[in-house]
Design a protein around this motif. Sequence first.
Motif, short mmCIF file in Angstrom:
data_model
loop_
_atom_site.label_atom_id
_atom_site.label_comp_id
_atom_site.label_asym_id
_atom_site.label_seq_id
_atom_site.Cartn_x
_atom_site.Cartn_y
_atom_site.Cartn_z
N THR A 147 46.88 40.83 37.53
CA THR A 147 47.24 39.95 37.00
C THR A 147 48.94 39.42 37.01
OG1 THR A 147 47.94 37.27 36.06
CG2 THR A 147 47.26 39.09 34.85
N THR B 210 41.53 38.73 51.80
CA THR B 210 41.65 38.35 50.80
C THR B 210 39.32 38.56 51.33
OG1 THR B 210 42.37 37.04 49.81
CG2 THR B 210 40.28 36.84 49.17
N ARG C 285 44.76 39.09 41.11
CA ARG C 285 44.09 39.18 42.15
C ARG C 285 42.30 39.86 42.00
NH1 ARG C 285 49.45 39.21 45.04
NH2 ARG C 285 50.14 37.02 45.81
N TRP D 152 49.52 34.53 39.93
CA TRP D 152 48.04 34.57 39.85
C TRP D 152 46.65 35.66 39.28
CZ3 TRP D 152 48.74 39.95 41.00
CH2 TRP D 152 49.62 40.38 41.27
N ALA E 245 41.23 44.13 39.03
CA ALA E 245 41.66 43.08 38.49
C ALA E 245 43.73 43.41 38.01
CB ALA E 245 40.76 42.76 37.30
N GLU F 40 39.85 43.32 43.66
CA GLU F 40 39.84 43.96 45.10
C GLU F 40 39.11 45.26 44.24
OE1 GLU F 40 43.54 45.17 46.65
OE2 GLU F 40 44.27 45.76 45.29
N SER G 152 39.50 36.35 43.05
CA SER G 152 40.55 36.39 42.89
C SER G 152 41.19 34.67 43.23
CB SER G 152 41.71 36.70 44.20
OG SER G 152 41.25 38.13 43.89
#
Length: 540
Positions: free
Chosen positions: A404, A18, A538, A536, A402, A540, A338
């Motif tokens: 989800t 992460t 996230r 969730w 991003a 990255e 995240s």
Amino acid sequence: MTAKSFFTFLSVLLVAATVQAQPWNADLGNGKYKNPILFADYSDPDVCRVGDDFYMTASSFNCAPGLPILHSKDMVNWELIGYALEQQYPIDHFKTPQHGNGVWAPSIRYHEGELYIYWGDPDFGIYMVKAKDPKGPWSEPVMVKEGKGLIDACPIWAEDGKAYMAYAFAGSRAGVKTVIMMTELTADGTQAIGNSVMVFDGHDGHTTCEGAKFYQHGDYYYIMAPAGGVKPGWQLAMRSKNIWGPYEMKVVLHQGDTNINGPHQGALVVQENGDSWFYHFQDRWAYGRIIHLQPVTWVDGWPIPGVDSNKDGIGEPVAEWTKPNVGKTYPATPLVTSDEFNTHEWGLQWQWHANPEVYFGYMSANLGYLRLNCIQQPEDYVSLWQLPNLFLQKFPAPDFTATTKLNFFNHEEGDRTGLLIMGEDYSYIGLKQVDGAVKLVQNTCIKARTGGTEEEQASIDIDQKEIYLRVTVKHVPNSPTHDAVATFSYSLNGKRFKDFGTDFQPAAGRWIGAKMGLFATSSTLTNDCGYVDVDWFRVE
């Protein structure tokens, strides 16, 4: 290896992965750092040192919670540890979005075992909160000086045993700006007393002088203040051996030959070893006001941030520098973006666009998802600009993705949810109930602040309510106003993503950068609204 050891090892690997996936890391890992140290919209930063700890706060305007508190041990790696304002004050006033209002240019100071934060709300006056523990609890706000147009407050407890406060005026409210004012405070810092006086007049070449920060260093009192406006401005330093002045002035930091526009408005920090540093922001349009760190050299009693590369006596921002010497090495800790929604609290990175109601959203009792309810829009609904129940966080880097995963449980016509890029222009990809069926849509609104309405960019029927939504943001170099582009996509299985709709150019909000996140609304009144369960989110 036992099962317990295996899962512990697996957890460590997941945490490490992460951290590596975070989209911006200023710590170069070789004893140096790169600017910006925070590629996120922590506007008007102020920093104070407490022993070998450093604490930062920043403008939060209308967003709630407000007054973010960040902590660092090495001045480069920062962790968001909480907020000093759970709700904006006055509470009822800020239950509807007050874009660009609220918390302006706070200051944070340590005095006799407590941290103090002062800020100006341009519509009400100057407030203060304090705490013994930076993680809270923080006190209820105290009105230090009431008045429309009072902003950018900073206290100082001087050697004479008295307390003072510098502040400025918002021209939009007061009809006056470009001057720095000072007033005495009661010893406990809770109330302005006596007459305010002008200690600096910037009308002769230093318009929009504001954001004053008060210091004492050596034989002088210093006021550090920006001038020239947010994007094209520069940094001033003023000094006097008498706290009431007169103050002499010098320009100490400007863009010069660099590509760092408007370097100003921040914090002068002196380490225990005597080394000095200056934090400031750079306004990057959609990305907001991102944070830089400059080394400071004292020249003839003046603090010169950056490097005077052209020998004009004024510092210019550095792109890379040796990290501050704090006596030991700390690991890189990029800001968390995240969220797995697997605990009873969502991440500190999330804010609402106004003071929230408890029914806007909540965590599940069995720990595993965030539920956002499809709250009915107001009768005069025009666009999402009006809504408080937008669950958003800051852009974290020039380039990021991003994604989800969510499950949509629609009940009524007009129920909708989606992944949103929010600013004065906004766009989202999401699900919506139309004529009793669910559609995947992309909608975009241009100039929302001035009454723009949503236009549908794409729409398809979809027979699956569990869906993965994604937005990819890329930096566009050399663009004078829109320096980012966003592309939306979706997946039905989390593996294969398909582009959807049209590209979108994110735009800043009112005094804040563009934000990303989630929303759920409805055009229908009901006593049992639809909802979305977010597994969730996230980045990255």
